[in-house]
Design an enzyme around this catalytic site. Sequence first.
Site, PDB file in Angstrom:
ATOM      1  N   GLY A   1       0.233   3.974   9.465  1.00 34.09           N
ATOM      2  CA  GLY A   1       1.667   4.204   9.622  1.00 34.09           C
ATOM      3  C   GLY A   1       2.440   3.468   8.547  1.00 34.09           C
TER       4      GLY A   1
ATOM      5  CD  GLN B   1       5.830  -0.872   6.745  1.00 32.76           C
ATOM      6  OE1 GLN B   1       5.700   0.214   7.295  1.00 32.76           O
ATOM      7  NE2 GLN B   1       4.872  -1.770   6.725  1.00 32.76           N
TER       8      GLN B   1
ATOM      9  CB  CYS C   1       2.107  -4.709  10.001  1.00 29.85           C
ATOM     10  SG  CYS C   1       3.587  -4.119   9.180  1.00 29.85           S
ATOM     11  CG  LEU C   2      -0.081  -0.866   5.501  1.00 28.87           C
ATOM     12  CD1 LEU C   2       0.316   0.482   4.906  1.00 28.87           C
ATOM     13  CD2 LEU C   2      -1.475  -1.273   5.032  1.00 28.87           C
TER      14      LEU C   2
ATOM     15  CG  HIS D   1       3.820  -1.187  14.301  1.00 27.81           C
ATOM     16  ND1 HIS D   1       3.071  -2.340  14.372  1.00 27.81           N
ATOM     17  CD2 HIS D   1       4.191  -1.067  12.992  1.00 27.81           C
ATOM     18  CE1 HIS D   1       3.010  -2.896  13.165  1.00 27.81           C
ATOM     19  NE2 HIS D   1       3.669  -2.138  12.307  1.00 27.81           N
ATOM     20  CD  GLU D   2       4.620   2.283  11.167  1.00 29.31           C
ATOM     21  OE1 GLU D   2       5.446   1.884  10.325  1.00 29.31           O
ATOM     22  OE2 GLU D   2       3.472   1.803  11.261  1.00 29.31           O
TER      23      GLU D   2
ATOM     24  CG  HIS E   1       8.285  -1.458  10.141  1.00 28.50           C
ATOM     25  ND1 HIS E   1       8.210  -2.699   9.564  1.00 28.50           N
ATOM     26  CD2 HIS E   1       7.011  -1.106  10.459  1.00 28.50           C
ATOM     27  CE1 HIS E   1       6.932  -3.086   9.530  1.00 28.50           C
ATOM     28  NE2 HIS E   1       6.184  -2.137  10.064  1.00 28.50           N
TER      29      HIS E   1
HETATM   30 NI    NI Z   1       4.107  -2.192  10.246  1.00 25.01          NI
END
Ligand code: NI
Length: 179
Positions: A46, A51, A99-100, A141-142, A145
Site C-alpha cells: 500500500g 508518502q 510501512c514504507l 492504514h493508508e 496517512h
Molecule cells: Ni504506511
Amino acid sequence: MAIRRIYETPDPVLRQISKPVATFDDELKALVADMLETMYEAPGIGLAAVQVGVPVRLLVIDLQEPEEEGGEPVRDPRVFINPQILWHSDAEVPYTEGCLSVPEQYAEVMRPDKIRARWQDVDGKSHEQEIDGLLAVCLQHEMDHLNGVLFIDHLSRLKRDMVLKKLAKWRKEQSLKAA
Ligand code: NI
C-alpha cells in the site's frame, strides 16, 4: 512512469493533512501509475500519495494475493481516491503492520475488522463496498496517512519508542553497509 522518492518518518511531509482530489485528469493518472510502480519496486502492499510528497487524498493498494495457496502472486492494483469510512464494526482485530515510511519495522495494531467504505476511481466514479480482512486493515492504514497519521501513532509510547530506536539502529547499519 517513474519511481518516486518515498518520504520516511520523522519527515514533516508525512504529517500533512491531504487535500481532496477535485480534478480527474491525465496528471492524476500519471501520479497513480508512478505510485504503483514505486510501491511494486519498494516492495509494499500500500502507498498513499503523501508518502511520495503529494498531499492529496489518493492511495493505492495491491495485496498481490496468489490465486492458490503457495502460488505465484497475481497483481491486482486498486486505487482509492477521496476514500471515506461510512461504518466500521465494533470488533477489532490485531494485525502486524509495517510501512514504507517506517522501513523494516513491524508492530501489532488493533483496527476494526470490517468497514464500509466509499471512494472514487481515477475517472471520478463513486464506489461503495463492505471490506474485511487484510484489505480492510491496509485501507485503514493508508487512510491514516491522508490525515498525517502513521501506524506507530497507534502504539503505546513505550512500544513506539522501541520501534523508533530499532529504526535508528537499522538506519545506522544501512549507512555502515553503504560506506
Ligand atoms: Ni504506511
